[in-house]
Design a protein around this motif. Structure first.
Motif, PDB file in Angstrom:
ATOM      1  N   ARG A  26       0.868  -0.989  -0.167  1.00 12.52           N
ATOM      2  CA  ARG A  26      -0.099  -0.004   0.080  1.00 12.52           C
ATOM      3  C   ARG A  26       0.787   1.128  -0.067  1.00 12.52           C
ATOM      4  N   HIS A  27       2.540   0.896   0.598  1.00 18.41           N
ATOM      5  CA  HIS A  27       2.991   2.485   1.132  1.00 18.41           C
ATOM      6  C   HIS A  27       3.383   2.696  -0.178  1.00 18.41           C
ATOM      7  N   THR A  28       4.108   1.731  -1.166  1.00 21.56           N
ATOM      8  CA  THR A  28       4.808   1.543  -2.223  1.00 21.56           C
ATOM      9  C   THR A  28       4.041   1.889  -3.310  1.00 21.56           C
ATOM     10  N   LEU A  29       2.905   1.216  -3.738  1.00 22.08           N
ATOM     11  CA  LEU A  29       1.451   0.740  -4.823  1.00 22.08           C
ATOM     12  C   LEU A  29       1.028   2.414  -4.960  1.00 22.08           C
ATOM     13  N   ARG A  30      -0.099   1.760  -3.347  1.00 24.35           N
ATOM     14  CA  ARG A  30      -1.197   2.369  -3.581  1.00 24.35           C
ATOM     15  C   ARG A  30      -0.797   4.144  -3.805  1.00 24.35           C
ATOM     16  N   ASN A  31       0.325   4.573  -2.622  1.00 19.24           N
ATOM     17  CA  ASN A  31       0.727   6.004  -2.023  1.00 19.24           C
ATOM     18  C   ASN A  31       1.855   6.583  -2.902  1.00 19.24           C
ATOM     19  N   ARG A  32       2.434   5.463  -3.426  1.00 24.03           N
ATOM     20  CA  ARG A  32       3.120   5.941  -4.730  1.00 24.03           C
ATOM     21  C   ARG A  32       4.890   6.571  -3.493  1.00 24.03           C
ATOM     22  N   LYS A  33       5.318   6.226  -2.786  1.00 29.28           N
ATOM     23  CA  LYS A  33       6.070   6.463  -1.337  1.00 29.28           C
ATOM     24  C   LYS A  33       7.175   5.662  -1.192  1.00 29.28           C
ATOM     25  N   VAL A  34       8.541   6.305  -1.100  1.00 33.02           N
ATOM     26  CA  VAL A  34       9.756   4.945  -0.970  1.00 33.02           C
ATOM     27  C   VAL A  34       9.587   4.484   0.309  1.00 33.02           C
ATOM     28  N   LEU A  35       9.974   2.961   1.340  1.00 28.56           N
ATOM     29  CA  LEU A  35       9.762   2.496   1.924  1.00 28.56           C
ATOM     30  C   LEU A  35      11.415   3.029   3.301  1.00 28.56           C
ATOM     31  N   ARG A  37      13.502   2.470   5.529  1.00 23.35           N
ATOM     32  CA  ARG A  37      15.142   2.474   4.835  1.00 23.35           C
ATOM     33  C   ARG A  37      15.813   2.978   3.672  1.00 23.35           C
ATOM     34  N   ASP A  38      15.235   2.536   2.492  1.00 25.43           N
ATOM     35  CA  ASP A  38      15.447   3.032   1.722  1.00 25.43           C
ATOM     36  C   ASP A  38      16.030   5.211   1.278  1.00 25.43           C
ATOM     37  N   ARG A  39      15.052   5.441   1.620  1.00 25.63           N
ATOM     38  CA  ARG A  39      15.129   7.206   1.837  1.00 25.63           C
ATOM     39  C   ARG A  39      16.415   7.455   3.150  1.00 25.63           C
ATOM     40  N   LEU A  40      16.035   6.279   4.117  1.00 23.94           N
ATOM     41  CA  LEU A  40      18.562   6.895   4.808  1.00 23.94           C
ATOM     42  C   LEU A  40      18.854   6.863   3.549  1.00 23.94           C
ATOM     43  N   ARG A  41      19.202   5.497   2.667  1.00 23.72           N
ATOM     44  CA  ARG A  41      19.843   5.337   1.497  1.00 23.72           C
ATOM     45  C   ARG A  41      20.178   6.147   1.319  1.00 23.72           C
ATOM     46  N   MET A  42      19.050   7.095   0.120  1.00 21.24           N
ATOM     47  CA  MET A  42      19.228   8.347  -0.421  1.00 21.24           C
ATOM     48  C   MET A  42      19.818   9.135   0.426  1.00 21.24           C
ATOM     49  N   LEU A  43      19.817   9.210   1.503  1.00 23.06           N
ATOM     50  CA  LEU A  43      20.172  10.502   2.879  1.00 23.06           C
ATOM     51  C   LEU A  43      21.310  10.423   3.191  1.00 23.06           C
ATOM     52  N   VAL A 184       7.519  16.792  -0.526  1.00 22.53           N
ATOM     53  CA  VAL A 184       7.785  16.428  -1.747  1.00 22.53           C
ATOM     54  C   VAL A 184       6.098  16.568  -2.375  1.00 22.53           C
ATOM     55  N   HIS A 185       6.440  17.049  -3.461  1.00 22.99           N
ATOM     56  CA  HIS A 185       5.151  17.259  -3.946  1.00 22.99           C
ATOM     57  C   HIS A 185       4.288  15.342  -4.463  1.00 22.99           C
ATOM     58  N   GLY A 186       2.918  15.768  -4.479  1.00 22.06           N
ATOM     59  CA  GLY A 186       1.912  14.729  -4.327  1.00 22.06           C
ATOM     60  C   GLY A 186       1.588  13.863  -3.693  1.00 22.06           C
ATOM     61  N   ILE A 187       3.107  13.615  -2.153  1.00 22.66           N
ATOM     62  CA  ILE A 187       2.759  12.934  -1.146  1.00 22.66           C
ATOM     63  C   ILE A 187       3.032  13.051   0.272  1.00 22.66           C
ATOM     64  N   GLY A 188       3.136  14.687   0.026  1.00 17.83           N
ATOM     65  CA  GLY A 188       3.715  15.151   1.062  1.00 17.83           C
ATOM     66  C   GLY A 188       2.660  16.772   1.507  1.00 17.83           C
ATOM     67  N   GLU A 231      10.777  11.946  -4.467  1.00 19.57           N
ATOM     68  CA  GLU A 231      11.011  12.116  -3.222  1.00 19.57           C
ATOM     69  C   GLU A 231      12.751  12.489  -3.159  1.00 19.57           C
ATOM     70  N   ASN A 232      13.460  10.994  -4.275  1.00 20.77           N
ATOM     71  CA  ASN A 232      15.160  11.898  -4.180  1.00 20.77           C
ATOM     72  C   ASN A 232      15.341  12.965  -4.436  1.00 20.77           C
TER      73      ASN A 232
END
Length: 482
Positions: A26-35, A37-43, A184-188, A231-232
């Protein structure tokens, strides 16, 4: 220890799954958000970060809240050590439970103690209302988060927020009280009351985007400073913000680091499994210190307590380790050594493992008043007053970790006979003590900063960051004294 190891792996597997497969989809497909721990990898610069209390929230009366619904820890962003507090919206939609608030407050305290710039990745639906009495009214409940934000700002500790999901109710204060915010546009979204509340109060139907989306807050209200289309891009903005902080820290200590002469993997076998007596703690110390060197202090006096100087990862430390019952002589020796380290600005490492006997109080004052950084690791059993004298949670160590086999309680299991005469009550109390003294019961309630596997106690990934923070703290203290 085998049982503790199995339980550790089970807990690790559970927290890595977050809210479960359905919630992740639901988080990744429906809401189009990054998990998260993946957010931390980008940050973060890399994955060599120290995560705090990963098992918090497991085994609570109101159910399992994996990782308390948020990840906290210390990692590098553009070469600068920072504290991160990141909601995991796969866990109950990012809703804040009492344990969530407690974990966030602990992270802020660590940031204040060590002057760490802080980054909030906000993705939360606000407080869990059925438990509002445990979240809202008291001094160390949810409002303390915002109080801490203001105090940190006054201390000139930079704070940056990334709105990468819902910021509803109290969550709306986090980005608006930070120095800089990215959305973040669309999710924030940021609003005190969402569309359903607006509909109930006014009858008006409004979309989340129109009520508090990225365009509104970056173009109209001005609540956020940076608009990110994805998000990136948001984490790139955040890394750029950190690069502009002009926040200089001491150079990392380049002292020569030596591995112990003895294999650190031996520590798994040395983890105590019987709590009625203490082993020779020198076996543990020799596998933690550089070159297995240890300069003992008062070696022939108060021998149930081991004290002395060593280096760990190149950093000089004073070690205070239980080698048996904490006797009167051992307490005097411990008091002397703690005061000596405080006078010399030498950080203290406490290794707790005592037989379940009454403790002496003469050491408590010295530990409480010592102003140097303190790290406590419970490697075995620690009961009653020994927890205080050996810098347990109540005595405010900078960090407290437990080995998975550790036990902490006011009374050791099997030692209630002197206090209770009824056989049925004795059985009930011992069963309670058996459950509530375990490391997993403790860490689920955030009475510590996490569990460490014995062989990981010295590893760079786990603790080297802390020793760097200590050197930073000492440098800052010296500057302030000047």
């Amino acid at each position: 220890i085998k049982r503790s190891w199995t339980r550790y792996l089970e807990h690790k597997e559970k927290v890595m799954k977050g809210g479960g497969e359905n919630a992740i989809a639901r988080h990744t497909l429906r809401n189009r958000k990054v998990l998260v721990r993946d957010r931390l990898r980008m940050l973060l610069d890399d994955e060599d970060y120290l995560e705090l209390s990963p098992f918090a929230g497991l085994g609570l009366p109101y159910g399992d809240i994996p990782s308390a619904g948020c990840l906290t820890g210390i990692g590098k962003i553009n070469g600068l050590w920072c504290m991160f507090i990141a909601n995991d919206a796969t866990v109950k939609g990012g809703t804040a439970y009492p344990i969530t608030v407690k974990k966030q407050l602990r992270a802020q305290v660590v940031a204040m103690q060590n002057r760490l710039p802080s980054v909030y990745l906000v993705d939360s639906g606000g407080a869990f209302l059925p438990l509002q009495s445990e979240i809202f009214p008291d001094s160390n409940h949810g409002g303390r988060t915002f109080f801490n934000e203001a105090v940190m700002s006054a201390m000139k500790i930079p704070q940056v927020a990334v709105v990468c999901g819902s910021c509803t109710a109290g969550g709306a204060y986090v980005p608006t009280m930070s120095e800089e915010a990215v959305i973040v546009h669309g999710i924030g979204t940021i609003f005190l009351g969402g569309p359903p509340l607006v509909k109930a109060a006014t009858g008006e139907e409004v979309s989340p985007e129109d009520l508090g989306g990225a365009r509104l807050h970056s173009e109209v209200s001005g609540c956020v400073d940076h608009f990110a289309s994805a998000e990136n891009e948001a984490y790139e903005y955040t890394r750029n913000i950190i690069s502009t902080l002009n926040y200089e820290l001491p150079e990392e200590d380049s002292a020569q680091v030596e591995e112990p002469l003895y294999n650190v993997d031996d520590l798994m076998g040395l983890a105590p499994h019987c709590y009625n007596h203490s082993m020779d703690v020198r076996l543990v110390v020799s596998r933690l210190t550089d070159g297995s060197r240890f300069q003992e202090f008062k070696a022939r006096y108060g021998t149930p307590l081991l004290t002395g100087f060593a280096r760990i990862e190149g950093h000089q430390v004073g070690i205070v380790a239980n080698n048996g019952e904490l006797t009167y002589e051992a307490s005097l020796k411990g008091s002397h050594f703690v005061q000596l380290c405080d006078q010399r600005d030498i950080p203290l490492i406490f290794l707790q493992n005592t037989a379940p006997e009454p403790a002496q109080g003469s050491m408590m004052s010295a530990v409480a008043c010592a102003s140097v950084p303190k790290i406590t690791v419970v490697i075995g059993g620690c009961h009653g007053g020994d927890s205080y004298a050996m810098c347990g949670r109540a005595f405010d160590p900078n960090f407290l970790f437990l080995w998975p086999n550790a036990r902490v309680s006011i009374l050791a299991p099997g030692h209630s006979d002197a206090f209770v005469q009824n056989e049925e009550e004795i059985t009930q109390i011992n069963e309670m003590l058996e459950e509530e003294s375990s490391a997993f019961f403790s860490t689920g309630r955030l009475w510590d900063d996490g569990l460490l596997l014995p062989q990981d106690t010295r590893k760079v990934k786990e603790l080297a960051n802390i020793f760097y923070l200590i050197s930073m703290w000492l440098n800052l203290r010296f500057v302030l004294l000047l």
